[in-house]
Design an enzyme around this catalytic site. Structure first.
Site, short mmCIF file in Angstrom:
data_model
loop_
_atom_site.label_atom_id
_atom_site.label_comp_id
_atom_site.label_asym_id
_atom_site.label_seq_id
_atom_site.Cartn_x
_atom_site.Cartn_y
_atom_site.Cartn_z
N ARG A 138 0.85 -1.19 0.00
CA ARG A 138 0.00 0.00 0.00
C ARG A 138 0.89 1.25 0.00
NH1 ARG A 138 -2.31 -3.44 4.06
NH2 ARG A 138 -4.41 -4.16 3.53
N LYS A 163 -1.79 -2.10 7.50
CA LYS A 163 -3.13 -1.65 7.90
C LYS A 163 -3.56 -2.41 9.15
CE LYS A 163 -7.56 -0.55 5.77
NZ LYS A 163 -8.38 -0.67 4.53
N HIS A 229 -2.19 2.55 -6.01
CA HIS A 229 -3.04 1.41 -5.65
C HIS A 229 -3.37 0.56 -6.87
CE1 HIS A 229 -4.58 0.01 -1.85
NE2 HIS A 229 -5.71 -0.36 -2.42
N ARG A 232 -0.81 -2.03 -7.08
CA ARG A 232 -1.09 -3.08 -6.08
C ARG A 232 -2.16 -4.03 -6.62
NH1 ARG A 232 -1.56 -4.43 -0.44
NH2 ARG A 232 -3.72 -4.66 0.26
N HIS A 255 -4.68 -8.62 3.66
CA HIS A 255 -6.13 -8.50 3.83
C HIS A 255 -6.58 -9.28 5.07
CE1 HIS A 255 -6.94 -7.61 -0.72
NE2 HIS A 255 -6.56 -6.54 -0.05
N TYR A 264 -10.45 -9.82 -7.03
CA TYR A 264 -9.53 -10.05 -8.15
C TYR A 264 -9.99 -11.19 -9.05
CZ TYR A 264 -6.79 -6.86 -5.39
OH TYR A 264 -6.40 -5.75 -4.68
#
Length: 293
Positions: A138, A163, A229, A232, A255, A264
């Site tokens: 990120r 994150k 992003h 990514r 995630h 995806y």
């Protein structure tokens, strides 16, 4: 903004920090509450109720075109603040969050990524773009990537504060190592891989974002279509296309939920290319039937 609100914001910041929330979360939550307190400047913060929050969200949607993520951040900030700082009954229920719009992210093809890198003449920025695509980090993670988190021997990176303040490992492309070494010898970063004007301090999110967007425009892509992003997203989609399983990609991206990674599947080309429409199957059957008559 009234003094009582200032005191409550300081209390919120100290509470979040003590609870080991990431600096980004502290910054985002307190910023959203500051905006709301400024909007209701003449009102006691403890008297701001759910109807006021709804009016505020509708205001920023009309006035600034705020989307789902912004409105959800406002709702989350209010929920946290009234539950933990003021300790009153007002807690925004999840049902109050705006309906999420499902939009597929923009990704680049491998050919477009190659063109982007070839078009970028600034060597530092070229290394940065290569790292975004090669590691799937990120923006904030790339800004705060420390040199000592690069494990060239095992071809991996350690993300110290991803994150949610979570640590993880992701890939480090072997083909990037020589370029990174050249960049290091040239720029001599001290602590962070990509530092700003001040030695030992990370490049700011804004400066890195601008560098990526300028590189995209210089490569001839439409302004605003692609960002850091997007690289990514491209990293994850191209891994999936090459046969990497969804769970491994989830871990690499950091995630929390597999549902987030499943987006995806919508972008994957390899399996979609193998699908045949039932109409084509019907037509082919009819053609085969005629050929056999």
């Amino acid at each position: 903004m009234n003094p009582k609100a200032e005191g409550l914001l300081l209390k919120a910041s100290e509470y979040l920090t003590a609870k080991n929330y990431s600096p980004r979360t502290v910054r985002n939550y307190t910023a959203e509450m500051r905006y709301i307190f400024s909007f209701y400047n003449d009102k006691d913060p403890s008297k701001i109720d759910q109807d006021d929050i709804i009016k505020y969200i509708n205001f920023i949607k009309r006035q600034f075109g705020s989307g789902y993520d912004k409105c959800r951040m406002v709702a989350q900030s209010c929920s946290f603040f009234y539950k933990n700082i003021l300790r009153v009954d007002y807690v925004v229920p999840s049902a109050f969050y705006p309906r999420q719009e499902f939009k597929l992210p923009n990704i680049l093809t491998q050919k477009q990524v190659s063109h982007l890198l070839e078009s970028t003449t600034n060597f530092k920025h070229k290394c940065m773009l290569s790292m975004f695509y090669g590691t799937g980090l990120r923006l904030d993670e790339m800004c705060h990537l420390k040199i000592n988190c690069i494990d060239s021997q095992n071809a991996q990176l350690k993300v110290e504060k991803g994150k949610g303040n979570k640590e993880r490992y992701t890939l480090l492309p072997k083909q990037l190592l020589e370029g990174l070494r050249t960049y290091y010898r040239k720029d001599r970063p001290k602590t962070y891989l990509f530092e700003g004007r001040k030695t030992g301090h990370p490049m700011s999110n804004g400066a890195m974002q601008v560098a990526v967007k300028n590189a995209m425009v210089n490569a001839g892509f439409a302004k605003g279509r692609y960002s850091a992003h997007s690289l990514r997203h491209s990293f994850a989609t191209h891994l999936l296309d090459s046969g990497v399983d969804l769970h491994s990609i989830k871990v690499l991206l950091g995630h929390s939920r597999i549902e987030t990674t499943m987006v995806y599947l919508h972008l994957q080309k390899s399996k979609r290319a193998q699908l045949v429409s039932p109409f084509d199957q019907l037509t082919q059957s009819e053609q085969d039937g005629k050929a056999n008559q």
